[in-house]
Structures are given as C-alpha cells and as structure tokens.
Design an enzyme around this catalytic site. Structure first.
Site, mmCIF file in Angstrom:
data_model
loop_
_atom_site.group_PDB
_atom_site.id
_atom_site.type_symbol
_atom_site.label_atom_id
_atom_site.label_comp_id
_atom_site.label_asym_id
_atom_site.label_seq_id
_atom_site.Cartn_x
_atom_site.Cartn_y
_atom_site.Cartn_z
ATOM 1 N N HIS A 30 -6.218 5.140 -0.037
ATOM 2 C CA HIS A 30 -5.455 3.912 0.196
ATOM 3 C C HIS A 30 -5.665 3.579 1.667
ATOM 4 O O HIS A 30 -5.180 4.291 2.550
ATOM 5 C CB HIS A 30 -3.970 4.146 -0.113
ATOM 6 C CG HIS A 30 -3.102 2.965 0.160
ATOM 7 N ND1 HIS A 30 -2.680 2.106 -0.840
ATOM 8 C CD2 HIS A 30 -2.565 2.489 1.321
ATOM 9 C CE1 HIS A 30 -1.918 1.163 -0.300
ATOM 10 N NE2 HIS A 30 -1.831 1.374 1.014
ATOM 11 N N CYS A 51 3.091 -1.795 5.947
ATOM 12 C CA CYS A 51 4.298 -1.024 5.685
ATOM 13 C C CYS A 51 5.428 -1.499 6.590
ATOM 14 O O CYS A 51 5.287 -1.466 7.812
ATOM 15 C CB CYS A 51 4.046 0.476 5.909
ATOM 16 S SG CYS A 51 5.511 1.503 5.690
ATOM 17 N N ARG A 72 2.249 -5.534 -4.657
ATOM 18 C CA ARG A 72 3.251 -4.607 -4.119
ATOM 19 C C ARG A 72 3.043 -4.392 -2.628
ATOM 20 O O ARG A 72 3.736 -4.966 -1.798
ATOM 21 C CB ARG A 72 3.195 -3.273 -4.887
ATOM 22 C CG ARG A 72 4.420 -2.367 -4.677
ATOM 23 C CD ARG A 72 4.393 -1.551 -3.415
ATOM 24 N NE ARG A 72 3.229 -0.685 -3.283
ATOM 25 C CZ ARG A 72 2.972 0.043 -2.213
ATOM 26 N NH1 ARG A 72 3.789 -0.006 -1.152
ATOM 27 N NH2 ARG A 72 1.882 0.782 -2.133
ATOM 28 N N ASP A 73 2.070 -3.616 -2.246
ATOM 29 C CA ASP A 73 1.867 -3.320 -0.830
ATOM 30 C C ASP A 73 1.455 -4.562 -0.058
ATOM 31 O O ASP A 73 1.751 -4.700 1.126
ATOM 32 C CB ASP A 73 0.800 -2.231 -0.679
ATOM 33 C CG ASP A 73 0.815 -1.582 0.697
ATOM 34 O OD1 ASP A 73 1.882 -1.543 1.327
ATOM 35 O OD2 ASP A 73 -0.238 -1.098 1.136
ATOM 36 N N ASN A 94 -4.041 -4.285 4.231
ATOM 37 C CA ASN A 94 -4.965 -3.407 3.520
ATOM 38 C C ASN A 94 -6.391 -3.944 3.625
ATOM 39 O O ASN A 94 -6.614 -5.090 4.023
ATOM 40 C CB ASN A 94 -4.592 -3.362 2.035
ATOM 41 C CG ASN A 94 -3.195 -2.854 1.778
ATOM 42 O OD1 ASN A 94 -2.985 -1.694 1.470
ATOM 43 N ND2 ASN A 94 -2.209 -3.737 1.893
ATOM 44 N N HIS A 103 -5.999 0.982 5.127
ATOM 45 C CA HIS A 103 -5.637 -0.223 5.871
ATOM 46 C C HIS A 103 -6.699 -0.470 6.936
ATOM 47 O O HIS A 103 -7.341 0.463 7.424
ATOM 48 C CB HIS A 103 -4.251 -0.061 6.501
ATOM 49 C CG HIS A 103 -3.145 -0.126 5.490
ATOM 50 N ND1 HIS A 103 -2.216 -1.142 5.467
ATOM 51 C CD2 HIS A 103 -2.830 0.694 4.456
ATOM 52 C CE1 HIS A 103 -1.372 -0.944 4.457
ATOM 53 N NE2 HIS A 103 -1.721 0.164 3.837
#
Length: 299
Positions: free
Chosen positions: A201, A234, A11-12, A243, A203
């Site tokens: 979460h 993002c 996903r990300d 990430n 990065h």
C-alpha cells in the site's frame, strides 16, 4: 505475469480529502470503478464517524453498491466493533489495519500494537467463519510520523505473527510515503517464506511511490493498492498525502507487459469523473498527459 490491483479511492482516497461526498456519490464512485475491470475495490471503512467524518454512513454506502461479477468489495476495519458492522453488510472481504509503532497505533486506534495484533487474529478467525476473505495491512511499515525510522526486523516479526493467523493476504503500507525500493525488496524478501500473498500500500508523498511499486513487481508482489486520480492520505499522520494513482500504475504495468485486467480508458473516465466531482486538479498524471501511443490521428 499478473498483479491484482486493489482500488482504495472510495476509502483511503476520500477519507483525507476536504470535500465531503454524500453516501450516494460514494456508492456511485464504487460502481463506476467496478466497471473498469478492477477485481478488488475497498468501499469504505467502519470507523467512528466523529473521528473520520468522510467515512460516515458506511452501511448506507454499502447498500448503494451494485453487485458486479468478478469484483471483490472490501471494507476496512480497525477492531472487532468495526468488523461487527461490516458483517451486517454484503461486503465479502475484511481488510484489518493497524500500525507497527506504538505511538502511531495509540493515536490512530487507541491500542497497543500487541492488543491490535490479537484483535486482528480474532477478526481473521471471525471473517473466515463467516465465509469472508481477510487481509491485514501493517501501517507505517516503512517509517512512522512520530517515531521516525522503523526497524524492518520489527515489521517482519509482527508480519510473521500475522501470517500465523491464517490471513489470506498481508500488506505492507508506506502510510506516509517515505519508503524507497531497498526497503520494499527487504520486506517482501523477508516475508516470502510466510506462504501467503503479499501486498503493498503505497503513497507518493515524496515521489517514490511508483519506484516502490516497480520494486515490488520485481520482488514478486501479489497485490498493489492504489487510488484513482491519486487522491487520499491519512488524517492521523502529519503530511500524509495521496496514494499512487491507479491509472498511472496501470499505465506503468501495461507498458511493462504485466496483465492487470483493467480497461485503462474506462479507468481514465472514472478519474475524470472524480476530478469533476471534487472540483480541482488531482495528483494523477496520466489524465493530464494522456496515453501513449495516442490513437491514430490524435495530436
């Protein structure tokens, strides 16, 4: 000590990459990750495909995901429309996300923070009624690309209200990779009394992601998000790069004696696979440097 790792690569990771993988490839990515010992994989997001084309055909991806014992498959939702789509799939966890700053939240979700907070509470209630887990991620908790520094008091005030919804897990996100360990310690310490598992979460945009993960470990974090090979970012935040890489994180945790339950060799195999699929060198370091100590006889 144990830490739960949530793999967000499908996903990300993929949402901000230039390559557009097919639903079949994305489902294969999830299935490969599920075979590494990871216990949580974020499969996709249920968002407007016109705004995030890489996440189109979310339902088709979910249909291609094979059941795996001990693995929680999750999906990201931003609003109740997104949750309604998730509810029609086999995914067992809804991960709700919104930004803690007004400018970013309006740009990302078209809502005020107050509106998103209320909607997050409604989604948590609906997910629990449906027998699903629900977590909430507070994006830009460490800094905002539009408003700059973010008052940690504001973040904790929002976090306390989220905790009151009965959510299963609360995650603080360094969406643009500006955070430092001091902030991690402050936020996790401030939220420790909320009585729910806390996550990060992270990065690695400014090369502080792994230091922040270690600070989280020392502060008793329960879950760490990461993306295999370090892919991601993002699309609505300027200069938000990848990430922290799952294999690099697992190496760090293993060397610190932390139990992740992840087969690092299997994870490196997935990292090599996605590197080949995307056709270029990716940010993760361990795939290039190799494990240590190396197997006997390997130079």
């Amino acid at each position: 000590m144990t830490v739960r790792i949530c793999e967000v690569g499908p996903r990300d990771g993929l949402q901000n990459e230039p390559e557009h993988l097919s639903p079949r490839q994305r489902a294969e990515f999830v299935n490969r990750l599920a075979g590494t010992g990871l216990t949580a994989v974020e499969v996709t997001s249920f968002v407007n495909p016109a705004r995030v084309p890489r996440m189109s055909a979310a339902e088709e991806v979910c249909a291609g995901v094979e059941s795996a014992s001990g693995v929680t498959f999750a999906g990201l939702v931003l609003n109740e429309r997104g949750y309604a789509r998730l509810a029609a799939t086999p995914l067992v966890e809804a991960r709700v996300a919104f930004c803690v700053t007004e400018t970013f939240n309006q740009r990302n979700q078209g809502r005020s923070v107050e509106q998103s907070l209320a909607e997050a509470g409604a989604i948590v209630t609906a997910a629990h009624a449906d027998g699903r887990r629900a977590s909430v991620t507070l994006a830009a908790s460490f800094g905002c690309p539009f408003e700059g520094e973010v008052d940690p008091g504001r973040v904790l005030s929002i976090a306390e209200r989220v905790a009151a919804t009965g959510v299963d897990e609360l995650v603080f996100a360094d969406t643009i990779g500006v955070g430092v360990p001091r902030q991690v310690t402050h936020l996790l310490g401030g939220a420790a009394g909320f009585g729910i598992p806390l996550g990060l979460h992270l990065h690695n945009t400014r090369n502080t992601g792994y230091a922040n993960a270690y600070a989280g470990l020392e502060a008793g974090v329960s879950v760490l998000d990461s993306s295999v090979a370090g892919i991601g970012g993002c699309p609505f935040a300027p200069d938000a790069t990848g990430n922290i890489a799952t294999e690099d994180l697992v190496y760090l945790l293993e060397r610190e004696g932390v139990d992740t339950g992840v087969d690092l060799d299997a994870l490196l195999s997935v990292s090599a696979w996605i590197t080949d699929v995307l056709g270029r060198q990716l940010p993760g370091q361990l795939l290039r440097a190799g494990r240590f100590p190396r197997a006997q006889g390997v130079i």
